[in-house]
Design an enzyme around this catalytic site. Structure first.
Site, PDB file in Angstrom:
ATOM      1  N   VAL A  71      18.172  11.522  60.612  1.00 29.14           N
ATOM      2  CA  VAL A  71      16.771  11.765  60.958  1.00 29.14           C
ATOM      3  C   VAL A  71      16.767  12.740  62.134  1.00 29.14           C
ATOM      4  O   VAL A  71      17.450  12.515  63.131  1.00 29.14           O
ATOM      5  CB  VAL A  71      16.051  10.451  61.349  1.00 29.14           C
ATOM      6  CG1 VAL A  71      14.633  10.738  61.825  1.00 29.14           C
ATOM      7  CG2 VAL A  71      16.043   9.461  60.198  1.00 29.14           C
ATOM      8  N   GLY A 108      25.173  11.905  65.409  1.00 27.13           N
ATOM      9  CA  GLY A 108      24.943  10.572  65.943  1.00 27.13           C
ATOM     10  C   GLY A 108      23.547  10.027  65.687  1.00 27.13           C
ATOM     11  O   GLY A 108      23.215   8.938  66.113  1.00 27.13           O
ATOM     12  N   HIS A 109      22.709  10.772  64.970  1.00 22.61           N
ATOM     13  CA  HIS A 109      21.295  10.367  64.799  1.00 22.61           C
ATOM     14  C   HIS A 109      20.877  10.505  63.350  1.00 22.61           C
ATOM     15  O   HIS A 109      20.170  11.455  63.008  1.00 22.61           O
ATOM     16  CB  HIS A 109      20.414  11.241  65.683  1.00 22.61           C
ATOM     17  CG  HIS A 109      19.067  10.682  65.951  1.00 22.61           C
ATOM     18  ND1 HIS A 109      17.982  10.888  65.133  1.00 22.61           N
ATOM     19  CD2 HIS A 109      18.611   9.915  66.963  1.00 22.61           C
ATOM     20  CE1 HIS A 109      16.914  10.305  65.638  1.00 22.61           C
ATOM     21  NE2 HIS A 109      17.279   9.710  66.760  1.00 22.61           N
ATOM     22  N   PHE A 110      21.143   9.786  62.482  1.00 24.69           N
ATOM     23  CA  PHE A 110      22.063   8.653  62.430  1.00 24.69           C
ATOM     24  C   PHE A 110      23.056   8.952  61.327  1.00 24.69           C
ATOM     25  O   PHE A 110      22.642   9.472  60.290  1.00 24.69           O
ATOM     26  CB  PHE A 110      21.295   7.364  62.133  1.00 24.69           C
ATOM     27  CG  PHE A 110      20.224   7.070  63.160  1.00 24.69           C
ATOM     28  CD1 PHE A 110      20.571   6.491  64.373  1.00 24.69           C
ATOM     29  CD2 PHE A 110      18.888   7.392  62.942  1.00 24.69           C
ATOM     30  CE1 PHE A 110      19.594   6.203  65.326  1.00 24.69           C
ATOM     31  CE2 PHE A 110      17.917   7.121  63.890  1.00 24.69           C
ATOM     32  CZ  PHE A 110      18.267   6.529  65.077  1.00 24.69           C
TER      33      PHE A 110
END
Length: 151
Positions: free
Chosen positions: A62, A55-57
């Site tokens: 990152v 989820g990041h990203f």
């Protein structure tokens, strides 16, 4: 002049015996060069398979800065516990404070983070460390962290 090295390498098996953290929240792979001045370097190899990248990203992965700060704290915990003399080693580390935190550059899959930690103070069971997270010698994050070592 650098302080003499007390412990050359703390491998993952020793880290697992030292810290209570487990996957997916164990964020260091080894700690090297623990010195007599209570400094050392934590190593984290960042893989695209890290759960945080879901989820990041998704389109531009990152490594989250807050996980780097946790990696600094885990490195400091290992340094503190491994530096305590005698048989009554602490069995737990509690993260207490984060100060002067700055994120400088993104960390990407394939990077190796070095957490350069050095003790800046100690009172009874509480320790404070300054840390620089580096990738290829470039500072990507920095912070002062505090922890309590206890049974």
């Amino acid at each position: 002049m650098e302080s003499p090295i007390r412990i050359e390498t703390v491998d993952i098996n020793t880290i697992l015996k030292t810290l209570p953290h487990r996957y997916p929240f164990l964020l260091i792979d080894r700690v090297v060069n623990i010195r007599q001045d209570y400094s050392g370097i934590g190593i984290k190899n960042v893989s695209f398979n890290e759960p945080a990248f879901l989820g990041h990203f998704p389109e531009r992965p990152v490594f989250p800065g807050v996980l780097m700060i946790e990696g600094m704290a885990q490195t400091a915990g290992v340094i503190g516990i491994m530096s305590v003399e005698g048989t009554e080693k602490p069995r737990a580390v509690y993260f207490l404070t984060i100060d002067k935190c700055k994120f400088r550059k993104p960390v990407l899959p394939g990077d190796t983070i070095e957490y350069h930690m050095k003790s800046i103070g100690r009172r009874k069971s509480m320790w404070w460390f300054h840390g620089d997270a580096k990738v290829n010698g470039v500072v990507v994050a920095e912070a002062d962290v505090g922890a309590m070592l206890t049974d």
